[in-house]
Each structure stands twice: as structure tokens, then as C-alpha cells.
Design a protein around this motif. Structure first.
Motif, short mmCIF file in Angstrom:
data_model
loop_
_atom_site.label_atom_id
_atom_site.label_comp_id
_atom_site.label_asym_id
_atom_site.label_seq_id
_atom_site.Cartn_x
_atom_site.Cartn_y
_atom_site.Cartn_z
N ILE A 157 -28.82 -16.80 -6.65
CA ILE A 157 -28.58 -17.12 -8.06
C ILE A 157 -28.25 -18.59 -8.23
N SER A 158 -27.43 -19.13 -7.34
CA SER A 158 -27.09 -20.56 -7.42
C SER A 158 -28.34 -21.42 -7.24
N ASP A 159 -29.16 -21.08 -6.26
CA ASP A 159 -30.38 -21.86 -6.01
C ASP A 159 -31.33 -21.80 -7.20
N LEU A 160 -31.52 -20.61 -7.76
CA LEU A 160 -32.46 -20.46 -8.88
C LEU A 160 -31.95 -21.15 -10.13
N THR A 161 -30.66 -21.08 -10.37
CA THR A 161 -30.09 -21.75 -11.54
C THR A 161 -30.28 -23.25 -11.44
N ASP A 162 -30.02 -23.80 -10.25
CA ASP A 162 -30.20 -25.24 -10.06
C ASP A 162 -31.68 -25.61 -10.10
N ALA A 163 -32.52 -24.75 -9.50
CA ALA A 163 -33.95 -25.03 -9.51
C ALA A 163 -34.49 -25.07 -10.92
N ALA A 164 -34.05 -24.14 -11.78
CA ALA A 164 -34.54 -24.11 -13.16
C ALA A 164 -34.20 -25.38 -13.92
N SER A 165 -33.10 -26.02 -13.53
CA SER A 165 -32.71 -27.26 -14.21
C SER A 165 -33.47 -28.48 -13.70
N LYS A 166 -34.13 -28.34 -12.56
CA LYS A 166 -34.80 -29.47 -11.93
C LYS A 166 -36.33 -29.41 -12.00
N LEU A 167 -36.88 -28.20 -12.06
CA LEU A 167 -38.33 -28.05 -11.99
C LEU A 167 -39.01 -28.41 -13.29
N ARG A 168 -40.29 -28.71 -13.19
CA ARG A 168 -41.09 -29.05 -14.36
C ARG A 168 -41.55 -27.79 -15.09
N LEU A 169 -41.92 -27.97 -16.35
CA LEU A 169 -42.64 -26.93 -17.07
C LEU A 169 -44.01 -26.75 -16.44
N LYS A 170 -44.58 -25.58 -16.63
CA LYS A 170 -45.90 -25.31 -16.06
C LYS A 170 -46.94 -26.29 -16.59
N SER A 171 -46.86 -26.63 -17.86
CA SER A 171 -47.86 -27.49 -18.48
C SER A 171 -47.90 -28.89 -17.90
N SER A 172 -46.84 -29.30 -17.20
CA SER A 172 -46.81 -30.65 -16.62
C SER A 172 -46.75 -30.64 -15.11
N GLU A 173 -46.95 -29.46 -14.49
CA GLU A 173 -46.87 -29.34 -13.03
C GLU A 173 -48.25 -29.08 -12.44
N GLU A 174 -48.42 -29.54 -11.20
CA GLU A 174 -49.64 -29.28 -10.46
C GLU A 174 -49.82 -27.77 -10.25
N ALA A 175 -51.03 -27.27 -10.44
CA ALA A 175 -51.29 -25.84 -10.27
C ALA A 175 -50.90 -25.39 -8.87
N GLY A 176 -50.19 -24.29 -8.80
CA GLY A 176 -49.78 -23.75 -7.51
C GLY A 176 -48.35 -24.06 -7.12
N ARG A 177 -47.76 -25.08 -7.76
CA ARG A 177 -46.35 -25.39 -7.50
C ARG A 177 -45.46 -24.51 -8.37
N VAL A 178 -44.27 -24.21 -7.88
CA VAL A 178 -43.34 -23.44 -8.69
C VAL A 178 -42.83 -24.30 -9.84
N THR A 179 -42.41 -23.63 -10.90
CA THR A 179 -42.04 -24.30 -12.14
C THR A 179 -40.71 -23.77 -12.66
N GLN A 180 -40.28 -24.37 -13.74
CA GLN A 180 -39.07 -23.89 -14.42
C GLN A 180 -39.22 -22.41 -14.79
N GLY A 181 -40.41 -22.04 -15.28
CA GLY A 181 -40.65 -20.64 -15.61
C GLY A 181 -40.58 -19.73 -14.40
N SER A 182 -41.07 -20.20 -13.24
CA SER A 182 -40.98 -19.42 -12.00
C SER A 182 -39.52 -19.11 -11.68
N ALA A 183 -38.67 -20.14 -11.77
CA ALA A 183 -37.26 -19.98 -11.43
C ALA A 183 -36.56 -19.02 -12.39
N ASN A 184 -36.82 -19.17 -13.70
CA ASN A 184 -36.17 -18.29 -14.67
C ASN A 184 -36.68 -16.86 -14.56
N ALA A 185 -37.97 -16.68 -14.25
CA ALA A 185 -38.50 -15.33 -14.09
C ALA A 185 -37.89 -14.63 -12.89
N LEU A 186 -37.79 -15.35 -11.76
CA LEU A 186 -37.19 -14.74 -10.58
C LEU A 186 -35.70 -14.52 -10.80
#
Length: 503
Positions: free
Chosen positions: A187-216
Motif C-alpha cells: 500500500i505504501s509503495d502504490l500510494t507513493d507510485a501513484a503520486s510519481k507516475l505519469r498519466l497514461k496519455s503522456s506515458e510510453e506504451a507498456g510502462r505503468v502509469t498513475q492509473g495502474s497504481a490506483n487500480a492495483l
């Protein structure tokens, strides 16, 4: 990012992936572990190595989908090797090599993520001309998401496990930590990841995103039955405007429409990378890496291995007129192959009434076996799953109409009658919380068939004993056995005291 492993900094990991002496950076690229990273390319290449265990034989390359599908009730088989049949029969022991590879490959990913996270201070000290802070945060966020994902795969199947948060540990290994402590890190990792990752629309295809972190994160809270927190996480995905259901359901299971609007987290596969027949770590061998999956050949009947067939119970779950049936399965008389030039025969179907179409290559080639391999990406989390999990959360929070609305959004894609409509009331009424739950169980089964969701769903709902009957031993089968290979290498674990109950 179709390939994870290309011009990659080589990781060499031995049997216990998390001991200090087991992680070594090859100096073939002139990289020093002490000063890593010095360039953005070094960081990116090393991050590719954190993703790559997802493609391994122990995970989405082969054995994960066997474990999850065989241990539920969505498949049957008249074939399969003895080690695979142990999953469908629940006769596995701590010596099962497939379970060991699942464990080992997940810990490989954790160790690689820990290497990057150990260097977080070095990363943040990179000059902005090398990598702006947003880019540095992005890589740290990816490492945290992936560490959380690998730990989620482990903790759900094994319970209490060793919890490695750094590569700087004793070569003797670590004792087990509680399941609760593992979840706290996730939970700590995902919460921090969600604050650091890009939105899908601005990320390279195949990389995890803010949406990936919040969904997990939402999925983790759902599994922990912390529904208010799960709703908050799922709402961030749903309200982001970054995701939508594809118009065509089948677009989620072929190569040409990968990383589409419905993709939240997708494991990448390609024919282009590595030694196609490298059974990495299989039987102690290390023949190089492969970026292909056996999913098509293993489940495919036409030139494939035909080791998995849909169960009759799964086939019977579909309502008349549900196009997801024909998108997921072949029946006698269906066309397949290039241009639909071939026809499924009664002999090919054999003793079962349908065969898998989902994730098989037979939509664009004449058989499921491209030298035994496939390049179709695995959609590990897709938006339809998020909507169905959100429906479950809303129902648990007594927001029945919100739950029904999410269910109907999924059904609208395939033009099926809505829950609440008169035509549905005879089979799936939704006037009570229990009835809405039954609709959720049904919708998840038909929407996510063959996507490794049914088994963990039955486990967390407490339905697995009822559904599987006597072959499921409630005194031990809620957990997998900790592999004997871990006891052989981790001196802080004792096979008598630390093995999961019943094994």
C-alpha cells in the motif's frame, strides 16, 4: 515499449533472488553499481530489467495462468504434464517446480526493484540536464509499483513471506514477515507510485502509469475488504478520463490492438526479443531470455498443445446472445486461421463442447503454435475489471444503483440487456444486496473468462470450498506451499516451523 529486454544491463540472479550476493550488475556496459546511475539510459535499461520477470516462465510466460486457471472451475483438461495436473487436482507439494518458478521469478523482480530503490538518492542527485525531477520520480514510481505488484502475487498465494526492502541484507536470507506487514509495504509503495507516475496519455506504451497504481491499490483494498479506501482508489481511475472500454471486446486479446484505451496494466510480449525457446530457469537451465508467451499454444487446439479446455460450467454461464461467448471460444463450424479459411470440425472439438479462442493466435494464422509461442500481450489489469471491482465495492457500501450502473456499462459494450430490466429479473434480479452480488459474480465470470480472475475471486469470496467440493482441502489449500528451493537456500527459514499448514 514492446520489448523489456533490449540492450539491457544484465542482471545475474541465483536461486534465492534476494540475498546480497545474488544480485550482480554485469560490467559489460561499463556500469558501476556504486555510482549507478550516471545516465538516463542506464536507468531506463535497468528499469527494463525490473519489468522482465513478468515475462518469465514462472509468471505470465507460462505457469501463472496455469496455476490460476487450473485451480478454479473455469477449465478442464484431458492432457497436461504431471506437474501441471497437480494444480487442477490440488495434489501439489513444496517440490512442485512450477510453484518454485512463480516464487523465484517474483522475488527476482523484487530484488531488481530494490536495486533501483536503494539508489533513489543517487537518482535524485542526477543533474536536471540528465533527467528532470519529473523523470526521476517516474522511474522511482515504476520501481515501487512493480515491487508492490510482485509482492501482491506472492502474499495472496503464500501468506506470510520474507519481506525484502533492500538488496543490502544478510546472505543468510530473511525470516518470514506477517501478511499484514507485506500489505503495508504494498500500500505504501502504490500510494507513493501513484503520486510519481505519469498519466497514461503522456506515458510510453507498456510502462505503468498513475492509473495502474490506483487500480492495483483499489484491488488491494478490495481484497482486504477496506471498501471505502478501495472506492477512493477506483474513483481516481474511473474519473481520470484516461480509460474507456474498447468498442470491440475482442480487441483486448490480439496483437494489433495492444495497449488500447482499456489497458490499465499490460505485460508486453514480442517475437523480436531474445532466444524464442529459452526456458529461462526451467530445470535449473539458463538459456537466455525470451519475450514470448506460451499462452496461445498451451490453450490452443489447432496445432497447439491443447492443455486447457473451458469447463462446461463456464460455457453454461453465458446468456443466449452474449457475443463474448464467440469471442472467447470456438465451437464446431466456426471459421479460424488466415482470412477464416479453416473450419473447426467436430473431431477438433472432441470430447468438449468448445475450445479457447481468447489469447490464441488463430485469428491471424492457421494454428495456435508459432513454434510454440505467442507475442500477444497479457492484459493484467483492464478497465472492464476496474469497473466490475468498483461495482463490487459500491455494493458493499450499499450503493446498489452505482454498482448496477457499472455492471451495465460493461454489458452495454456487448449489447446485452441491462440488470434491472424486466428481461433480466427472472435470472439475475438486482433488488437486494445479495442479488447484486450474484450479478457481479456472473458478470466477472463471463467478462474475464480465462484471465486468471475466477480462482482468486472464489478464494476471497469464500466460495472456493462450495464450488470445488472435496478436492479443495480447506485446512491447507488456501495457501500454496513455500517451495523447498527456498528452504534450501534461505537459512533463516526452517521447513518444519515455517512451511504453510498441511504441507
Amino acid at each position: 515499449m514492446k520489448k523489456y529486454i533490449a540492450t539491457i544491463i544484465t542482471f545475474s540472479l541465483l536461486l534465492n533472488a534476494c540475498k546480497t550476493d545474488d544480485l550482480e550488475l554485469s560490467n559489460g556496459s561499463g556500469v558501476s553499481a556504486e555510482t549507478f546511475p550516471q545516465t538516463l539510459a542506464e536507468l531506463q535499461q535497468t528499469m527494463n530489467g525490473v519489468y522482465s520477470p513478468l515475462q518469465s516462465q514462472g509468471l505470465y510466460g507460462r505457469y501463472l495462468f496455469y496455476m490460476y486457471d487450473y485451480m478454479g472451475d473455469d477449465c478442464q483438461t484431458q492432457r497436461g504434464t504431471p506437474d501441471l495436473l497437480e494444480f487442477i487436482n490440488y495434489t501439489f507439494t513444496s517440490s512442485n517446480n512450477d510453484i518454485y518458478l512463480y516464487w523465484k521469478n517474483a522475488y527476482n523482480g523484487i530484488s531488481r526493484a530494490n536495486f533501483i530503490l536503494d539508489k533513489e538518492a543517487n537518482i535524485n542527485e542526477l543533474e536536471d540536464s540528465v533527467a528532470p525531477q519529473e523523470v526521476k520520480d517516474r522511474y522511482i514510481g515504476q520501481a515501487k509499483f512493480l515491487r508492490a505488484y510482485y509482492y501482491f502475487l506472492l502474499v495472496e498465494r503464500f501468506g506470510d513471506i520474507p519481506l525484502y526492502t533492500t538488496t543490502n541484507v544478510s546472505p543468510n536470507g530473511l525470516a518470514k514477515s506477517s501478511k499484514e506487514d507485506v500489505y503495508d509495504l504494498i500500500i505504501s509503495d502504490l500510494t507513493d507510485a501513484a503520486s510519481k507516475l505519469r498519466l497514461k496519455s503522456s506515458e510510453e506504451a507498456g510502462r505503468v502509469t498513475q492509473g495502474s497504481a490506483n487500480a492495483l491499490l483499489g484491488k488491494v483494498y478490495l481484497y482486504k475488504q477496506e471498501y471505502t479506501l478501495a472506492k477512493a482508489a477506483f474513483d481516481k481511475v474511473i474519473n481520470s478520463g484516461e480509460y474507456s472500454l474498447t468498442a470491440n471486446y475482442y480487441d483486448n486479446f490480439n496483437t494489433e490492438t495492444e495497449n488500447n484505451s482499456e489497458s490499465v496494466f499490460e505485460v508486453q510480449f514480442t517475437y523480436d526479443g531474445g532466444n524464442a525457446w529459452a526456458y529461462a530457469d526451467w530445470g535449473g537451465q539458463d538459456n537466455g531470455h525470451s519475450e514470448t508467451t506460451f499462452r496461445s499454444a498451451e490453450y490452443g487446439a489447432f496445432g497447439g498443445f491443447h492443455n486447457n479446455d473451458p469447463s462446461q460450467e463456464l460455457l453454461d454461464e453465458y446468456e443466449d446472445g452474449d457475443s463474448r461467448f464467440s469471442d472467447n471460444f470456438y465451437v464446431a463450424g466456426d471459421a479460424y486461421g488466415i482470412g477464416g479459411a479453416n473450419t473447426v470440425t467436430e473431431d477438433q472439438v472432441g470430447a468438449v463442447s468448445a475450445l479457447w479462442r481468447k489469447y490464441t493466435k488463430t485469428y491471424g494464422q492457421d494454428n495456435a503454435n508459432y513454434n510454440g509461442l505467442s507475442d500477444i500481450n497479457h492484459r493484467a489489469i483492464r478497465y472492464a475489471d476496474v469497473l466490475l471491482m468498483a461495482a463490487e465495492v459500491e455494493n458493499e457500501l450499499n450503493n446498489s444503483q452505482a454498482a448496477i450502473d457499472y455492471l451495465n456499462e460493461v454489458r452495454d459494450r456487448v449489447n446485452m440487456p441491462n440488470y434491472g430490466a424486466d428481461v433480466m429479473n427472472a435470472t439475475y434480479p438486482v433488488t437486494t444486496k445479495a442479488e447484486v452480488f450474484n450479478a457481479i459474480v456472473h458478470e466477472r465470470r463471463v467478462e474475464l473468462a480465462g484471465e486468471q480472475s475466477r480462482f482468486p475471486d472464489l478464494m476471497r469470496w469464500g466460495l472456493i470450498e462450495t464450488v470445488l467440493g472435496s478436492k479443495f482441502n480447506a485446512s491447507k489449500n488456501y495457501l500454496l506451499p513455500i517451495p523447498q528451493g527456498e528452504f534450501d537456500t534461505n537459512l533463516m527459514l526452517d521447513a518444519s516451523a515455517d512451511q504453510n499448514p498441511g504441507y
